[in-house]
Write a protein that holds these residues in place. Structure first.
Motif, PDB file in Angstrom:
ATOM      1  N   TRP A   5       0.810  -1.223   0.000  1.00 24.82           N
ATOM      2  CA  TRP A   5       0.000   0.000   0.000  1.00 24.82           C
ATOM      3  C   TRP A   5       0.844   1.274   0.000  1.00 24.82           C
ATOM      4  O   TRP A   5       0.297   2.372  -0.137  1.00 24.82           O
ATOM      5  N   GLU A   6       2.130   1.154   0.215  1.00 19.74           N
ATOM      6  CA  GLU A   6       2.977   2.341   0.326  1.00 19.74           C
ATOM      7  C   GLU A   6       2.810   3.252  -0.890  1.00 19.74           C
ATOM      8  O   GLU A   6       2.879   2.813  -2.038  1.00 19.74           O
ATOM      9  N   GLY A   7       2.587   4.538  -0.619  1.00 20.67           N
ATOM     10  CA  GLY A   7       2.461   5.538  -1.670  1.00 20.67           C
ATOM     11  C   GLY A   7       1.077   5.645  -2.279  1.00 20.67           C
ATOM     12  O   GLY A   7       0.835   6.531  -3.116  1.00 20.67           O
TER      13      GLY A   7
ATOM     14  N   GLU B 136      -9.534   0.117  -4.194  1.00 20.61           N
ATOM     15  CA  GLU B 136      -9.755  -0.393  -5.553  1.00 20.61           C
ATOM     16  C   GLU B 136      -8.861  -1.604  -5.850  1.00 20.61           C
ATOM     17  O   GLU B 136      -9.318  -2.584  -6.462  1.00 20.61           O
ATOM     18  N   ARG B 137      -7.601  -1.569  -5.384  1.00 25.95           N
ATOM     19  CA  ARG B 137      -6.653  -2.621  -5.761  1.00 25.95           C
ATOM     20  C   ARG B 137      -6.590  -3.778  -4.764  1.00 25.95           C
ATOM     21  O   ARG B 137      -6.300  -4.922  -5.144  1.00 25.95           O
ATOM     22  N   TYR B 138      -6.816  -3.497  -3.483  1.00 29.38           N
ATOM     23  CA  TYR B 138      -6.689  -4.523  -2.449  1.00 29.38           C
ATOM     24  C   TYR B 138      -7.925  -4.509  -1.537  1.00 29.38           C
ATOM     25  O   TYR B 138      -7.808  -4.334  -0.316  1.00 29.38           O
ATOM     26  N   PRO B 139      -9.113  -4.688  -2.082  1.00 32.53           N
ATOM     27  CA  PRO B 139     -10.334  -4.560  -1.267  1.00 32.53           C
ATOM     28  C   PRO B 139     -10.410  -5.563  -0.124  1.00 32.53           C
ATOM     29  O   PRO B 139     -10.840  -5.213   0.983  1.00 32.53           O
ATOM     30  N   ASP B 140     -10.026  -6.808  -0.367  1.00 28.82           N
ATOM     31  CA  ASP B 140     -10.113  -7.818   0.691  1.00 28.82           C
ATOM     32  C   ASP B 140      -9.124  -7.529   1.811  1.00 28.82           C
ATOM     33  O   ASP B 140      -9.456  -7.652   2.998  1.00 28.82           O
ATOM     34  N   ASP B 141      -7.905  -7.164   1.420  1.00 26.53           N
ATOM     35  CA  ASP B 141      -6.900  -6.807   2.433  1.00 26.53           C
ATOM     36  C   ASP B 141      -7.381  -5.634   3.285  1.00 26.53           C
ATOM     37  O   ASP B 141      -7.224  -5.629   4.513  1.00 26.53           O
ATOM     38  N   LEU B 142      -7.950  -4.643   2.641  1.00 21.83           N
ATOM     39  CA  LEU B 142      -8.392  -3.450   3.353  1.00 21.83           C
ATOM     40  C   LEU B 142      -9.512  -3.782   4.328  1.00 21.83           C
ATOM     41  O   LEU B 142      -9.503  -3.317   5.478  1.00 21.83           O
ATOM     42  N   ASP B 143     -10.470  -4.595   3.888  1.00 19.03           N
ATOM     43  CA  ASP B 143     -11.570  -4.978   4.775  1.00 19.03           C
ATOM     44  C   ASP B 143     -11.046  -5.709   6.006  1.00 19.03           C
ATOM     45  O   ASP B 143     -11.491  -5.454   7.137  1.00 19.03           O
ATOM     46  N   ALA B 144     -10.105  -6.615   5.798  1.00 13.78           N
ATOM     47  CA  ALA B 144      -9.541  -7.362   6.920  1.00 13.78           C
ATOM     48  C   ALA B 144      -8.774  -6.442   7.863  1.00 13.78           C
ATOM     49  O   ALA B 144      -8.856  -6.567   9.091  1.00 13.78           O
ATOM     50  N   TRP B 145      -8.022  -5.513   7.282  1.00 15.03           N
ATOM     51  CA  TRP B 145      -7.217  -4.563   8.069  1.00 15.03           C
ATOM     52  C   TRP B 145      -8.100  -3.673   8.931  1.00 15.03           C
ATOM     53  O   TRP B 145      -7.766  -3.376  10.085  1.00 15.03           O
ATOM     54  N   LEU B 146      -9.224  -3.238   8.397  1.00 12.32           N
ATOM     55  CA  LEU B 146     -10.154  -2.400   9.150  1.00 12.32           C
ATOM     56  C   LEU B 146     -10.879  -3.177  10.229  1.00 12.32           C
ATOM     57  O   LEU B 146     -11.332  -2.603  11.220  1.00 12.32           O
ATOM     58  N   ALA B 147     -10.981  -4.498  10.066  1.00 13.36           N
ATOM     59  CA  ALA B 147     -11.769  -5.317  10.996  1.00 13.36           C
ATOM     60  C   ALA B 147     -10.935  -5.882  12.141  1.00 13.36           C
ATOM     61  O   ALA B 147     -11.470  -6.139  13.224  1.00 13.36           O
ATOM     62  N   SER B 148      -9.634  -6.078  11.920  1.00 13.35           N
ATOM     63  CA  SER B 148      -8.825  -6.746  12.944  1.00 13.35           C
ATOM     64  C   SER B 148      -7.439  -6.138  13.036  1.00 13.35           C
ATOM     65  O   SER B 148      -6.769  -5.950  12.004  1.00 13.35           O
ATOM     66  N   PRO B 149      -6.941  -5.879  14.269  1.00 14.07           N
ATOM     67  CA  PRO B 149      -5.582  -5.340  14.425  1.00 14.07           C
ATOM     68  C   PRO B 149      -4.505  -6.357  14.060  1.00 14.07           C
ATOM     69  O   PRO B 149      -3.339  -5.987  13.909  1.00 14.07           O
ATOM     70  N   LYS B 150      -4.889  -7.634  13.908  1.00 17.73           N
ATOM     71  CA  LYS B 150      -3.913  -8.667  13.564  1.00 17.73           C
ATOM     72  C   LYS B 150      -3.708  -8.789  12.055  1.00 17.73           C
ATOM     73  O   LYS B 150      -2.784  -9.458  11.604  1.00 17.73           O
ATOM     74  N   ALA B 151      -4.591  -8.155  11.282  1.00 15.54           N
ATOM     75  CA  ALA B 151      -4.478  -8.216   9.823  1.00 15.54           C
ATOM     76  C   ALA B 151      -3.458  -7.189   9.356  1.00 15.54           C
ATOM     77  O   ALA B 151      -3.346  -6.091   9.907  1.00 15.54           O
ATOM     78  N   ALA B 152      -2.716  -7.566   8.300  1.00 14.77           N
ATOM     79  CA  ALA B 152      -1.673  -6.679   7.782  1.00 14.77           C
ATOM     80  C   ALA B 152      -1.889  -6.427   6.303  1.00 14.77           C
ATOM     81  O   ALA B 152      -2.445  -7.276   5.597  1.00 14.77           O
ATOM     82  N   PRO B 153      -1.467  -5.268   5.797  1.00 14.27           N
ATOM     83  CA  PRO B 153      -1.472  -5.064   4.353  1.00 14.27           C
ATOM     84  C   PRO B 153      -0.597  -6.127   3.682  1.00 14.27           C
ATOM     85  O   PRO B 153       0.287  -6.711   4.323  1.00 14.27           O
ATOM     86  N   THR B 154      -0.809  -6.366   2.435  1.00 19.19           N
ATOM     87  CA  THR B 154       0.014  -7.331   1.700  1.00 19.19           C
ATOM     88  C   THR B 154       1.494  -6.962   1.824  1.00 19.19           C
ATOM     89  O   THR B 154       1.911  -5.871   1.431  1.00 19.19           O
ATOM     90  N   GLY B 155       2.265  -7.860   2.435  1.00 16.40           N
ATOM     91  CA  GLY B 155       3.692  -7.627   2.608  1.00 16.40           C
ATOM     92  C   GLY B 155       4.025  -6.616   3.683  1.00 16.40           C
ATOM     93  O   GLY B 155       5.176  -6.180   3.782  1.00 16.40           O
ATOM     94  N   GLY B 156       3.029  -6.245   4.497  1.00 21.76           N
ATOM     95  CA  GLY B 156       3.246  -5.203   5.498  1.00 21.76           C
ATOM     96  C   GLY B 156       3.148  -5.691   6.933  1.00 21.76           C
ATOM     97  O   GLY B 156       3.327  -6.876   7.229  1.00 21.76           O
ATOM     98  N   GLU B 157       2.829  -4.791   7.845  1.00 21.16           N
ATOM     99  CA  GLU B 157       2.870  -5.022   9.285  1.00 21.16           C
ATOM    100  C   GLU B 157       1.508  -4.723   9.898  1.00 21.16           C
ATOM    101  O   GLU B 157       0.860  -3.733   9.555  1.00 21.16           O
ATOM    102  N   SER B 158       1.067  -5.566  10.801  1.00 19.92           N
ATOM    103  CA  SER B 158      -0.228  -5.364  11.453  1.00 19.92           C
ATOM    104  C   SER B 158      -0.115  -4.333  12.571  1.00 19.92           C
ATOM    105  O   SER B 158       0.972  -4.074  13.101  1.00 19.92           O
ATOM    106  N   PHE B 159      -1.258  -3.780  12.965  1.00 17.55           N
ATOM    107  CA  PHE B 159      -1.291  -2.861  14.100  1.00 17.55           C
ATOM    108  C   PHE B 159      -0.903  -3.580  15.391  1.00 17.55           C
ATOM    109  O   PHE B 159      -0.322  -2.979  16.300  1.00 17.55           O
TER     110      PHE B 159
END
Length: 467
Positions: free
Chosen positions: A354-356, A364-387
């Motif tokens: 998601w950088e940049g 638009e590009r990562y809808p499933d990742d974004l939904d998971a990230w908004l729902a759980s602090p354990k979810a991370a962006p693709t190749g990224g770090e969770s909260f």
């Protein structure tokens, strides 16, 4: 005055600059520690100078006024400038060339060991602050400052206090030789007992500390807010009955009032200034590039540095290793004369793929990742770090810093996610609270950490210094 020693005098001093550097002035007042009455006032417009120079000038004026009254007295200096108090107490090194000669001059006014220094919140230094502002107002109008209290009244008060001191000395001599009557012996015993923590039999003991000049006794005083924030009012209680000792209030955490938590470790949290990505609200973490401050970001860093210098409370600076934070931290450090220590755990979250990107582009590009990230602090962006991962490393940094800097004020220069995480953890709020906080570029927040593990959020997203 010759031959009469006043046991103690209190000097309160302050200085200010409207611009830092800018039109500056100082104010100082010498107080009777028993009655709280003003014995002497001094103030002067000094032209263009910094806050710190004005504060040192106020200290010099206050010490000189005290020496004129009683060269043999012990002097307790009270100032809201942490910088001046710590430097004159010998705990901080004096690095700035403008400060060194002023500090040396202040140290020569009284013999070594005769002056002590105490930091007080700004709301308890109102008399000196008022004098400094009167001096700056007078300078703006092209005139000299004139005392708001008449010189005759101050001289009369000083003369009475000296007379009281002489009478007290005479009573003491009489008591020691056995010539004093019962009433005189009681008058001598009262102050001595108060200094030792007790009271004379049959005689109400005076307060061990100087009474306030107002008709109320200060309650718990919240630590002074960062410059530009709204002042936190101190609670007040009715004045004590005649002869009652004023009991110092214990700082409280939340609604509780523990016996003694000591001075907290206070984190002043500064988000870095803008980069080119900030106005476009693009994800900018530690997994992409390492952008530098934009021209607007550099101006914001300068504004934050000026506000923090005006407060004079920061004692240490730590920073994220990211370039935008290091640039912001070094701008402040240059103004305060401090070093910057890098803490890797304060880096921003890694936003991976998601950088940049903007939020809309991620959606638009990562809808499933974004939904998971908004729902759980354990979810991370693709190749990224969770909260959750960010929270663990930020908490580890917090624990190290609070242990290392107990009782001190630390400027923590970092990013959106670490600051929101520190605030969330201090409040005991759930992870979704991260999405419910606004945190602007170059904003200031503050959290105090007590020895029992409690924390108190003192400030959030203050941008008043940027206006």
């Amino acid at each position: 005055m010759s031959g009469v020693r006043l046991r103690e005098l209190i000097v309160e001093a302050d200085g200010g600059s409207r611009g830092n550097p800018g039109p500056a002035g100082y104010g100082a007042v010498v107080l009777d520690p028993v009655s709280g009455e003003a014995l002497a006032e001094a103030a002067e417009y000094i032209g263009v100078a910094t806050n710190n120079v004005a504060e040192y000038k106020g200290l010099l004026a206050g010490l000189r006024a005290a020496r004129e009254l009683a060269p043999d007295a012990s002097v307790r200096v009270r100032m809201d400038s942490k910088l001046v108090v710590e430097q004159m107490s010998g705990r901080w090194k004096i690095k700035h060339p403008d400060m060194k000669p002023l500090a040396a001059e202040a140290a020569r006014i009284y013999p070594p060991g005769q002056v002590s220094y105490e930091w007080i919140p700004r709301e308890r230094n109102k008399h000196a602050d008022r004098l400094a502002n009167e001096a700056m107002d007078a300078g703006r109008q092209g005139r000299q400052w004139q005392p708001s209290t008449s010189r005759a009244a101050l001289d009369a008060t000083a003369a009475r206090v000296v007379g009281d001191a002489a009478a007290g000395a005479a009573k003491a001599r009489a008591a020691l030789t056995g010539a004093a009557g019962p009433a005189d012996r009681e008058a001598v015993a009262g102050p001595a007992a108060a200094l030792s923590g007790g009271t004379a039999t049959g005689s109400p003991g005076p307060a061990a500390t100087a009474p306030a000049a107002t008709a109320t006794v200060p309650g718990p005083v919240a630590p002074a807010p960062v410059s530009g924030s709204a002042p936190v009012p101190a609670a007040t209680a009715p004045a004590p009955s005649a002869g009652a000792a004023a009991t110092p209030a214990t700082p409280s955490v939340g609604w509780a009032a523990p016996a003694d938590l000591g001075a907290p470790a206070t984190f002043v949290l500064l988000r870095h200034g803008e980069t080119a990505l900030t106005p476009e609200k693009r994800f900018s973490g530690s997994g992409g590039g390492d952008p530098e401050l934009s021209p607007a970001g550099r101006r914001q860093a300068e504004a934050a540095a000026a506000a923090l210098a005006a407060r004079g409370t920061v004692q240490e600076i730590v920073s994220s290793p990211m370039l935008r934070c290091r640039q912001t931290a070094l701008t402040v450090a240059g103004r305060l004369g401090l070093d910057v220590r890098i803490e890797d755990g304060l880096r921003e979250a890694d936003f991976g793929a998601w950088e940049g990107l903007t939020f809309a582009e991620v959606q638009e590009r990562y809808p499933d990742d974004l939904d998971a990230w908004l729902a759980s602090p354990k979810a991370a962006p693709t190749g990224g770090e969770s909260f959750a991962a960010v929270s663990r490393r930020v908490a580890a940094v917090r624990d190290r810093l609070t242990e290392r800097h107990a009782g001190r004020t630390v400027l923590v220069v970092t990013h959106v996610t670490p600051i929101k995480t520190l605030v969330r953890l201090a409040l005991g709020a759930p992870p979704e609270a991260l999405f419910r906080m606004e945190l602007s570029a170059a904003s200031l927040s503050a959290v105090a950490y007590y020895r029992d593990g409690n924390a108190s959020v003192r400030l959030l997203n203050d941008t008043s210094h940027l206006r």
